[in-house]
Structures are given as structure tokens and as C-alpha cells.
Scaffold this motif. Sequence first.
Motif, PDB file in Angstrom:
ATOM      1  N   THR A 452       2.939  -2.501 -16.136  1.00 37.22           N
ATOM      2  CA  THR A 452       1.819  -3.388 -15.307  1.00 37.22           C
ATOM      3  C   THR A 452       0.882  -3.016 -14.055  1.00 37.22           C
ATOM      4  OG1 THR A 452       3.391  -4.521 -14.330  1.00 37.22           O
ATOM      5  CG2 THR A 452       2.377  -5.684 -16.013  1.00 37.22           C
ATOM      6  N   ASP A 481     -12.389  -4.795 -13.668  1.00 34.77           N
ATOM      7  CA  ASP A 481     -10.607  -5.069 -12.531  1.00 34.77           C
ATOM      8  C   ASP A 481     -10.489  -4.416 -11.566  1.00 34.77           C
ATOM      9  OD1 ASP A 481      -8.833  -6.273 -14.924  1.00 34.77           O
ATOM     10  OD2 ASP A 481      -9.342  -4.958 -15.783  1.00 34.77           O
ATOM     11  N   SER A 484      -8.811  -6.574  -8.294  1.00 37.84           N
ATOM     12  CA  SER A 484      -7.935  -5.867  -8.384  1.00 37.84           C
ATOM     13  C   SER A 484      -7.234  -4.823  -8.249  1.00 37.84           C
ATOM     14  CB  SER A 484      -7.140  -6.209  -9.581  1.00 37.84           C
ATOM     15  OG  SER A 484      -7.208  -7.873  -9.996  1.00 37.84           O
ATOM     16  N   SER A 487      -8.466  -3.929  -4.422  1.00 38.68           N
ATOM     17  CA  SER A 487      -6.740  -4.653  -3.481  1.00 38.68           C
ATOM     18  C   SER A 487      -5.346  -4.193  -3.366  1.00 38.68           C
ATOM     19  CB  SER A 487      -6.780  -6.120  -3.779  1.00 38.68           C
ATOM     20  OG  SER A 487      -6.115  -6.005  -4.953  1.00 38.68           O
ATOM     21  N   LEU A 488      -5.255  -3.560  -4.585  1.00 31.67           N
ATOM     22  CA  LEU A 488      -3.762  -2.835  -4.174  1.00 31.67           C
ATOM     23  C   LEU A 488      -3.591  -1.646  -3.770  1.00 31.67           C
ATOM     24  CD1 LEU A 488      -0.705  -3.141  -4.851  1.00 31.67           C
ATOM     25  CD2 LEU A 488      -1.313  -1.877  -7.814  1.00 31.67           C
ATOM     26  N   LEU A 524      -3.146  -1.277 -13.998  1.00 34.37           N
ATOM     27  CA  LEU A 524      -3.498  -1.259 -12.887  1.00 34.37           C
ATOM     28  C   LEU A 524      -3.118   0.749 -12.400  1.00 34.37           C
ATOM     29  CD1 LEU A 524      -3.617  -4.575 -11.020  1.00 34.37           C
ATOM     30  CD2 LEU A 524      -5.297  -3.550 -11.872  1.00 34.37           C
ATOM     31  N   ARG A 568       3.556  -5.581  -6.893  1.00 36.00           N
ATOM     32  CA  ARG A 568       1.892  -6.034  -7.987  1.00 36.00           C
ATOM     33  C   ARG A 568       2.163  -6.135  -9.200  1.00 36.00           C
ATOM     34  NH1 ARG A 568      -2.750  -5.637  -5.391  1.00 36.00           N
ATOM     35  NH2 ARG A 568      -4.207  -6.557  -7.089  1.00 36.00           N
ATOM     36  N   ASP A 571       3.990  -9.260 -10.250  1.00 38.82           N
ATOM     37  CA  ASP A 571       2.940 -10.682  -9.892  1.00 38.82           C
ATOM     38  C   ASP A 571       2.313 -10.826 -10.951  1.00 38.82           C
ATOM     39  OD1 ASP A 571       1.084 -12.791  -9.179  1.00 38.82           O
ATOM     40  OD2 ASP A 571       1.282 -11.881  -7.131  1.00 38.82           O
ATOM     41  N   ILE A 573      -0.085 -12.888 -11.529  1.00 39.38           N
ATOM     42  CA  ILE A 573      -1.711 -12.517 -11.103  1.00 39.38           C
ATOM     43  C   ILE A 573      -2.580 -11.579 -11.607  1.00 39.38           C
ATOM     44  CG2 ILE A 573      -2.286 -11.370  -8.846  1.00 39.38           C
ATOM     45  CD1 ILE A 573      -4.671 -13.254  -8.026  1.00 39.38           C
ATOM     46  N   ASP A 574      -1.817 -10.357 -12.628  1.00 37.98           N
ATOM     47  CA  ASP A 574      -2.408  -9.254 -12.639  1.00 37.98           C
ATOM     48  C   ASP A 574      -2.357  -9.190 -14.067  1.00 37.98           C
ATOM     49  OD1 ASP A 574      -4.086  -8.739 -10.417  1.00 37.98           O
ATOM     50  OD2 ASP A 574      -2.397  -8.026  -9.450  1.00 37.98           O
ATOM     51  N   ARG A 663      -5.910 -11.548 -18.288  1.00 39.73           N
ATOM     52  CA  ARG A 663      -5.492 -11.349 -16.832  1.00 39.73           C
ATOM     53  C   ARG A 663      -4.750 -12.442 -16.015  1.00 39.73           C
ATOM     54  NH1 ARG A 663      -4.860  -6.233 -15.279  1.00 39.73           N
ATOM     55  NH2 ARG A 663      -6.687  -5.338 -16.382  1.00 39.73           N
ATOM     56  N   GLY A 664      -3.397 -12.731 -15.213  1.00 38.82           N
ATOM     57  CA  GLY A 664      -3.564 -13.710 -14.786  1.00 38.82           C
ATOM     58  C   GLY A 664      -2.747 -15.387 -15.981  1.00 38.82           C
TER      59      GLY A 664
END
Length: 866
Positions: A452, A481, A484, A487-488, A524, A568, A571, A573-574, A663-664
Motif C-alpha cells: 500500500t 490520488d 492522499s 498529505s503523506l 502510494l 499510512r 490505514d 483510507i488509502d 480506495r477506502g
Amino acid sequence: MFRRVSVLAGAVVVTVVAGSAPAPAAPLSAGDERAVLRAEEAVRRDCSAALRPAGTPGVATRAWTATAPGLLTAQLHGGHGGDWDLAVFRQPAAGALAGSTSFTSEEQASAWVKPGEQLVVQACRRVGGAASVPLTLRLFEMPPPSPSAERFSLESVSISGLRDVARLEALGLDVTHDVGPTSATVALYSDAERAQLVGAGFESRTLVHDMAAADRADRLEEARDPELAVPTALPSGRTGYRVYEDYTSEMKQLAEANPGLVRPLVLGTTFEGRPLEGLEIAADVARTDDGRPAYLNLGVHHAREWPSGEMPMEFAHDLVDGFAEGGRIRDLLHRVRVIAVPVVNVDGFLVSRTFGATPVDGNQNATLGLSLADAAAYKRKNCRPPAAQLATVPCVARPVGLGVDLNRNYGAYWGGGGASTEPTAQNYRGTAPFSESEAEAIHRLSARLHPTVVISNHTFTTGGTWLRQPGFRTFGNTVPDEASMKSLGDAMAAATGWASQLGWAIGDITGATEDWNYFAQGSLGYTPEGRGPNFHGDYNTVVVNEYVGTGARAGLGVREAFLRSVERAADPIDHGVLTGTAPPGATLKLTKSFRTPTCQTSCQAPTLFVDDVLETRLEVTGTDGYEWHVNPSGRPFVPNEVWTMTCQIPGQPEFTRTVAVRRGERVTVDWRGGACGNEPPAAAFAFAPEAPRAWDEITFTSSSTDPEDALASLAWDLDGDGEFEDGQGGVVTHTFTEPGTHRVALRATDAAGATDVAVREVDVAPAPPNALPVAEFGVSPASPRRHQAVALRSTSTDADGPLVAQEWDLDDDGEFDDATGGEVTHAFARSGRQRVWLRVTDRRGATDATSRWIVVRGPGEEDESQ
């Protein structure tokens, strides 16, 4: 400066990724020496620590004398079975000249030699496998490398935009990743290249006048700085750059000392035949029914970027130490599988890090001033020669500038800008996508996981930067994306004090590692370009301080950035999550086949297509369902794709359906109730009374079920002999005559012939004293006539259970053989007084008997009973 790692004892299971069998060894030449070394015992030890005396258990040696100057390569060909290590010593013995400590028995160690030098090759059998191993000794005759007369400098070149970066690369110059809006750092290896730069109209400012001298100064500073005489703040405590043997020895140590947490991985084989290795770190790491997301952290795609391997290696130490301490890291490793591959470009790293050593200086850690592009300490690419005839020439002895840039060899958009088709260029992409075994090994690894988050470490930029997708602008400035990804990237940048920016900001790069992971898998993906003045700057500055953080970011740094990226990765969410039920013992599989174009726009050659297959598996072991963290079914620019999901019970057909997950998103996919083929029944039963005594009648009642409601038979084993022949059906009764523990089994069979067996132990208490039976019966009529039918009815009783036998003696001959049962009919042929007997028996064998006289009337006689 270097701390040797002792390899600890402990069980190790090496996981070999599919397709990673050893590559065929190079053809043997007439000058090669071959032998078979043998050690009857396997003993865990550090093979490079000392030359062992003859007869040492687990050790075999071979003496060798150099006949000419050159590079000696000792190679063990033991395959992936067991674990042999290798070391080369000079006589008289001092420290090892070279060593090799892979997880396998495929080992290579090389050292420069002078004519007449006497060496000893020592092989150490550490774990299992065969007691013998083939050895090849090959001397490539050549003088040892010597410093170049040319000066290698770093120049800050003024640019007006990214088009100028492309112009510089088109000139064949070594453009580093330190690129900003108005300048790019370029490595120039000769006066001719500096003149070429000026002739092309570029202005520059010298950053480092003599890079080789600066490199030597950094190594001396690391060795002499008194602050580095004690362990640093790194998890390992290291004070200087690792050589490759340090990496493999430390990975082996971590795996052997932590078998439930760390699993060794052999991903494939390098061009020169060395195992490509890494570690998988997770709580209960050997589980096969585990749907946790995966996280990849990769280093040293470019051989000269030594810090890029130090970071994932230190992170592996951090995870192991932190798991023991509990808290944040322990929680993460219960939620994520972390895979670290510190050195991807193994062959090139060996050239860059250790092949600069010579018999003159006697220091395997020295870095000579070989100021040539892609040579010695400044080698960037792998060791692929452009012609087959050079394959037997050691990588360090080949013409400079040869090899493939592994970070331009991955399949997604391999044919675009930022990668060269010229074999001597530093960013040469290779002959085809995944043409290089090292890139293909990472490709295979990724394709069998759901990574991920993917981190591919590199060096250098002046201020440090976290580069995110896209690395090229084929699809525009951002990817779907972006929110996402940014943010990371921003969170990691905040931990290190580096910049967070789009990958193409330093110029288009295609065929990069995490490009494939993102565009093919939806991972990601990030490229951290470590902060530093050059490719492998002062260790304390570019490794220690950056990893642990200093100043306002003390305690943060790269370590904290990596931890945030693992969080992350965990998580959902991704990424997507599949949940549901499936039969225990079933294998679930997710696959997707697709074609990726090697180029979209501004292509350098006709567009090729990469045929790709992603396939991951999950075993179902329990009855409480599964949870599988997966990447989205659709690729970023092909969002409507679906996974093909299959379920298969061993020995039965494979069942298939399609699954879309974004995703999510959390999607339920149930496979029970026949959706995955016939599911076996579940046998179960109860009994009453629950606390029986000997001689009690016990009722056994089945509660067996079948997912398809297709139970065909229920068979009982009530006497514990293993044969299901004591009863059929859902309800049976049985009496145990002896106290103790009795085994009762029920076998349930469904319509397809699948079975399940339930076994229970019945604890039987001793029986109370037996109450004796009482025999009684009535007669009707009381005074019958001769030949008249007489009804004899038992009224016998037993206070503690049923009667098991009632037997009649109707002719008064002392034998109870005239009738059985509670009621009989009899006609007397003679008149007069006739005696009738009844004997009753209870379940424990006790008896009672009684008799009555019956007056049978003849013709004309009156009934005397009236």
C-alpha cells in the motif's frame, strides 16, 4: 570504524520468491580451479572473524597461490539449500580480505592479489543442507585500479527550466537529482566534460572542486572523529558506511535471533549470480492466513548512493528493537507486513563500496579517486555488459559507463522521457522493460503482495526532498490520488525538514521503481532524495543526523518519516478491504492481467506493451471469516478494472467471481454455502443425562449441520472401537455398564461424500446399589375352563430401571422356556390345579420369580372362585 556483527544461533526459514532460483554460473574457463569442500557438521559462526585451524567442525578450507596480479573471485555453488558462508584470508592470517554471508549457499567473495600471494579460502557450513559444496576460484589477470589523472567535480549549472535538464542529459552528462527551478547539480568527470558544458552555452559554479579528494576526506573524518569512537544514536550504533557483507550478516542476525518476527527473503539473483535478499518483519511473520497490507522500503538502486541502503537497514533494526519494547511499533507490526530490501543493486554496490581496495593500501574500506563516470566509488548502474563477450570480465574491470540504470528499467512507461537509449549514459534504461534481473526480482515481489506504500530511497539533493507521483508529466501535473499522496509526503517532510514535491519537479523520470507500483498497483509511491552534499557524504551528517533528526527535529528525522508512512500503509483510507466468510482450508486468490504501454507521448521508440499479472493468495484457516487489505481493483487511470477472485478447496474445482473495490472502500465477499464448492459438514452432538451413572440409559442426539443442508448419513461409534457400526440416525441410546470415561464418536457424511467426525468423552459415575426386581402377575379369567384362553399379565416392577427380561414357565417343569414378555395367552389342556411361574430380570442381572396356582375346570364343574 566498522563494527562486525556476530551472527547469532537460531532457526531460520528462508522464503524464496517464486522464480528466484539461482542463475546459471558463468561458464568455467581453462584457468579456473574447481574443488568440492566438505564439512560433516553444521556450526553457526562468523566465517570472516578468523581463519580456523584444520579440523574445526563445520569448516572447510582451500589454499591458493596467486600466479599473477588481478582480481580473485571465490564462489560457492551450493544453491538455496542450507547455509554456507565464505571468507578469503591472506597468509599469514589476519583479517578477512573479503567475505560473503547470504541466506543461501550461493556465495561470492573477491579480493585483489599480487603475484606469489598465498591465500586461504574458508567455507563455513552453518545450517543444514548438503555436507559438501562446489567451489570455483577464478583469477582475472589485470593490474589493480589506480587513481585517474582526471578531476571529478560537482558543478551547479544555471538552468531556465526543466527543458535545460533534458538538454544536459542529452549531452551525456551526469545530471544528479539535485535540481531546482534555476540550477541543477551536474557531476563532471573530466576537463573535456567541463569544456563541453561551456561549449553548450551553460554557466556553472563549482560546488566541489575535487570530488575524489572530498570523498577520501569524508572517510578519514569518519575514521578519526573522536565523537564517532562510541556508538552513534542509530539503532545499530554504527559509525560508518556498511560494506555488503555487513548488510547480509546483519540481516541474518536479525532473522536468526527473531524467528517469529523476521523472515529472510531471497527475491532473485543479480546479473553476476549473487542472491538478492531482504527481510520481512511482522508479528507472527510466518502466517499464511494473513490479510495485512504490505509496506516496501527499498535501497541502493543506484550503487554510489550509499546512504540509501543505510536508511532501510537502520529501520529494520528499529522495528525489531521497538517490537520488543511494545507500544507504537508493536502495534504497527501487528497491522502491517514491512519488507526491507536495503541493497537492490548488489553487484554495482560491491564495485562502488569495496572494489576500490588494493593490496597497496590494504584497506577494503578505502575509496580510490577513480574519477570516471559509473566506475569504482561513483558507479551508478548495475553490472550488465553491453556484449556477451564481456560477461566473464569482472564488473570493476569492464569499460567504464556500462550497465543499466535499474531505476529506469521498470515497466510502467519505460519508454518515456528522462531515460536514455544510449548504453553509456548514466540513465540508460536497458533493452526492454524489466530486462534486468534485479528490477524483475522487485517486480515479482511486488506482484505477489498488496504494497500500500512503497519507499525507494535515493541520494542526493542539497536540502532533501520527498518526491511523489507523478515522476513524469505524461498524464499532466498530478495524478488522481494527489490529495492522499501529498498529505503523506507532507507528513514525512515535516519529520525530516525536507521538501515535499511532485516527482517531475526535478525533471521527467520514467521506468522508475515506484512508478510501476503506483500505475500498475495503485500503491502510494515515494522517492526520498536524501539531504547531503554528494552521493555518499560524511556518515555522521547524512546518515546519523538525518535518520534520528537534529535540532528542532531531534527524535524525528527519517525514522519518524518511515513510521508515519507505515501508519499510512495500515490505514484502510488509502486502500481497499475485502471481508467475508470462506470454508476453512480454502485458498482465496486475487488476480488481474493487463497491458501497460511503455510510452504515451514524446516516445523515443515505437510503443511497446508490458504484459503484467498481479496474483496474491490468502489461506483460510478458521471459521470466523477473513479480512484482506488489498490495493484498489482499478489502476489510477483505468479505474473501472476489477479483480478476479477465486476460491478453491483442495482437490475440488476453482470457483470464480469478479470484485470491484475502490480506495477506502470495504467490500464483503462471502464464499460459504456452496459458493466455493462443496463444504464438508460439521459433526456435533449432545447427550442426556449429562452426568450419567453406570447402567443409566443415555440418549445421544446429533446437532450436526451441513452448509448445503445435505446431510446423507449419521453413524455412531458407541463402544470406542473406531468402527461406526453401533447406531444410525440422529438419536440413539446406549448404556455403559462400567464406570469411567468412555469415548463416543459421531460421523456426519454429506451428499457429496465429505465427512466430519465429532468426538466426546462421557464420564460415567459408579452405579448405586441395585434395587432387586419384584415379580408379580395376574390371571384372567381366574378359574378358566379346560381349553379356554387365559391371559397372563405381568405387573412386575424394578425400582431403579427397566426390566430386561420376563420369562414364563407354563407347564411347571422348572424351565422358563414357554413364553416371554409382559403378557402371554395360554390354554390348559387338563383340568385341576395348574401352577404357573414368572421370572423377571433387571438390567444388572438380578432376578425374582413368583408362581400362582390356577384351578382349571372340567366339563360341568362350577367356578370355585365365585
